[in-house]
Design an enzyme around this catalytic site. Sequence first.
Site, mmCIF file in Angstrom:
data_model
loop_
_atom_site.group_PDB
_atom_site.id
_atom_site.type_symbol
_atom_site.label_atom_id
_atom_site.label_comp_id
_atom_site.label_asym_id
_atom_site.label_seq_id
_atom_site.Cartn_x
_atom_site.Cartn_y
_atom_site.Cartn_z
ATOM 1 N N ASN A 7 16.311 0.116 -13.397
ATOM 2 C CA ASN A 7 16.667 -0.111 -12.178
ATOM 3 C C ASN A 7 17.771 -1.469 -12.115
ATOM 4 O OD1 ASN A 7 17.601 -0.538 -9.422
ATOM 5 N ND2 ASN A 7 15.514 -0.119 -8.806
ATOM 6 N N ARG A 92 18.468 4.313 -12.078
ATOM 7 C CA ARG A 92 18.387 4.567 -10.818
ATOM 8 C C ARG A 92 19.564 4.118 -10.389
ATOM 9 N NH1 ARG A 92 18.016 0.452 -6.065
ATOM 10 N NH2 ARG A 92 18.158 1.752 -4.598
ATOM 11 N N HIS A 181 16.670 6.590 -0.696
ATOM 12 C CA HIS A 181 15.296 6.687 -0.767
ATOM 13 C C HIS A 181 15.346 8.314 -1.079
ATOM 14 C CE1 HIS A 181 13.676 3.437 1.837
ATOM 15 N NE2 HIS A 181 13.971 2.907 0.671
ATOM 16 N N LEU A 210 7.774 4.153 4.091
ATOM 17 C CA LEU A 210 7.744 2.887 4.811
ATOM 18 C C LEU A 210 7.388 1.749 3.735
ATOM 19 C CD1 LEU A 210 5.603 4.074 7.838
ATOM 20 C CD2 LEU A 210 8.103 4.115 7.721
ATOM 21 N N GLY A 211 8.366 1.060 3.533
ATOM 22 C CA GLY A 211 8.071 -0.097 2.464
ATOM 23 C C GLY A 211 9.372 -1.376 3.189
ATOM 24 N N GLY A 213 12.325 -1.419 2.458
ATOM 25 C CA GLY A 213 13.133 -0.747 2.972
ATOM 26 C C GLY A 213 12.514 0.410 3.816
ATOM 27 N N ARG A 242 16.069 -5.720 7.413
ATOM 28 C CA ARG A 242 17.293 -5.061 8.139
ATOM 29 C C ARG A 242 17.166 -4.557 9.611
ATOM 30 N NH1 ARG A 242 17.420 -1.081 3.088
ATOM 31 N NH2 ARG A 242 16.427 -2.299 1.769
ATOM 32 N N ARG A 286 1.867 -7.830 5.310
ATOM 33 C CA ARG A 286 0.313 -8.394 5.251
ATOM 34 C C ARG A 286 0.460 -9.549 5.966
ATOM 35 N NH1 ARG A 286 0.715 -6.815 -0.935
ATOM 36 N NH2 ARG A 286 2.795 -7.351 -0.579
ATOM 37 N N GLY A 334 3.228 2.510 4.172
ATOM 38 C CA GLY A 334 2.848 3.868 4.590
ATOM 39 C C GLY A 334 1.735 4.097 3.663
ATOM 40 N N GLU A 386 8.792 6.405 -7.876
ATOM 41 C CA GLU A 386 10.235 6.702 -8.182
ATOM 42 C C GLU A 386 10.449 6.769 -9.623
ATOM 43 O OE1 GLU A 386 12.548 5.029 -4.333
ATOM 44 O OE2 GLU A 386 10.563 4.068 -4.623
HETATM 45 P P1 AMP Z 1 7.630 -1.651 -0.980
HETATM 46 O O1 AMP Z 1 8.847 -2.108 -0.554
HETATM 47 O O2 AMP Z 1 7.346 -0.248 -0.844
HETATM 48 O O3 AMP Z 1 7.032 -2.417 -1.988
HETATM 49 O O4 AMP Z 1 6.671 -2.202 0.263
HETATM 50 C C1 AMP Z 1 6.648 -3.450 0.683
HETATM 51 C C2 AMP Z 1 5.663 -3.779 2.002
HETATM 52 O O5 AMP Z 1 4.311 -3.016 1.815
HETATM 53 C C3 AMP Z 1 5.387 -4.995 2.585
HETATM 54 O O6 AMP Z 1 5.484 -5.053 4.049
HETATM 55 C C4 AMP Z 1 3.810 -5.361 1.892
HETATM 56 O O7 AMP Z 1 3.293 -6.021 3.201
HETATM 57 C C5 AMP Z 1 3.518 -3.924 2.083
HETATM 58 N N1 AMP Z 1 2.248 -3.663 1.398
HETATM 59 C C6 AMP Z 1 2.427 -3.423 -0.031
HETATM 60 N N2 AMP Z 1 1.190 -3.470 -0.600
HETATM 61 C C7 AMP Z 1 0.213 -3.505 0.370
HETATM 62 C C8 AMP Z 1 -1.096 -3.557 0.396
HETATM 63 N N3 AMP Z 1 -1.943 -3.321 -0.629
HETATM 64 N N4 AMP Z 1 -2.038 -3.722 1.715
HETATM 65 C C9 AMP Z 1 -1.020 -3.872 2.733
HETATM 66 N N5 AMP Z 1 0.390 -3.878 2.836
HETATM 67 C C10 AMP Z 1 0.833 -3.617 1.533
#
Ligand code: AMP
Length: 402
Positions: A7, A92, A181, A210-211, A213, A242, A286, A334, A386
């Site tokens: 990526n 990717r 996504h 839900l990340g 992005g 965003r 977090r 998520g 992914e």
């Molecule tokens: P991603 O872009 O999919 O890596 O997601 C990032 C988001 O997921 C951030 O807002 C983190 O706070 C949340 N996140 C990732 N791992 C954890 C975890 N173990 N516990 C709570 N939130 C998490």
Amino acid sequence: MNILVLNCGSSSIKYQLLDMKAQPVILAKGLVEKIGLPMGIFTHKPEGKEKLIIEQPIPDHVDGMDLILKALIDKKYGVIDSLNEINAVGHRIAHGGEYFSHSVLIDEDVKAKIKACSEIAPLHNPAHLKGITTMERLLPSVPQAAVFDTSFHQTLPPKAFIYGIPYEYYEKYGVRKYGFHGTSHKFVAEKACQILGWNIAEKKIITCHLGNGASITAIDKGKSVDTSMGFTPVAGVIMGTRCGDLDIGALLYICDKKQFTSLEAVRLTNKESGVYGISGVSSDFRELDAAVAEGNQRAQLAIEVFCYDVKKYIGSYAAVLNGVDLIVFTGGIGENNSIVREMVCNGLEYLGVDFDSNINQQARGVDRTLSKADSKVRVMTITTDEELVIATDTMELVKSIK
Ligand code: AMP
């Protein structure tokens, strides 16, 4: 078969080397960061071995890839004996425009089309192309495949992807909703159905990735029929930094007030907005949760806006699908954040969601049903992967040429 998944970003390269046996295994993964800056960082994590971290200038992607390949065959940190053990490379690719509705093997024509999409994805596609040409130089006899974030959404009907602006902007400049996504939405919908023993061709599914992005997708009989991101990944629900859906009039007003150029407007809406912009605390949920626990009202507000947005999309996609059988949560938030899942699902009883708060609180980074046994709509959290999708697609394509 060993597949190297890449990526490539403008200043970074994320990678995984997977051994694609019946149960695929990650042999190594890592990240090259700060390419082109005075000091770069290379982090390599080989399975079952000590982690390697190198800090040195990494002038361009060729140097970055060189570091990765050397680490993979290194005596101490390596996981394969020679580069001949890399059977294929899967990339990717953020934007495939209207050219690609599925993953493809890379040839001159594919590269030309990825390049053509650079105009609408200037931050991503040029970096992906660099990654492709670099690998062509370093591993000339190894087949490469492209897996697109946009391709799963190519099944959207025109009524879902056409914007309410003069049609010529679609015809001349390709301005339309593309959605992103796609690999994740497709993967978690299919995985959930597999776990449940359901035939996806009979089901109505809403997937919430839900990340940092975030996007929501309506999937009817296995096909994406609407999705919340748009021409760019800034649209839809608010995200880490965003802004999500925003009245264009508000943005133009701000640009007038602040004398913003379009680049500055991109920075505002992509890097300084979302839950970070509202809370002033962080883009990371977090840290937002921790701030809420200390009584920070704006962090609370940011989380409320996020959950409200997700809920609104679920409601509108239930209308699009004429009902829903399954709601899936995935992505870092998520998969891990039970507070967000609960806030989103609270008040969806009218749809037939009977949410189990107790199970929800315990579900973290697992595949699990979050609704009660007799809930009309099933709710699940499903871990996404992914890289595995990219590796699997690449393997299938490579097998097809043999
Ligand atoms: P991603 O872009 O999919 O890596 O997601 C990032 C988001 O997921 C951030 O807002 C983190 O706070 C949340 N996140 C990732 N791992 C954890 C975890 N173990 N516990 C709570 N939130 C998490």
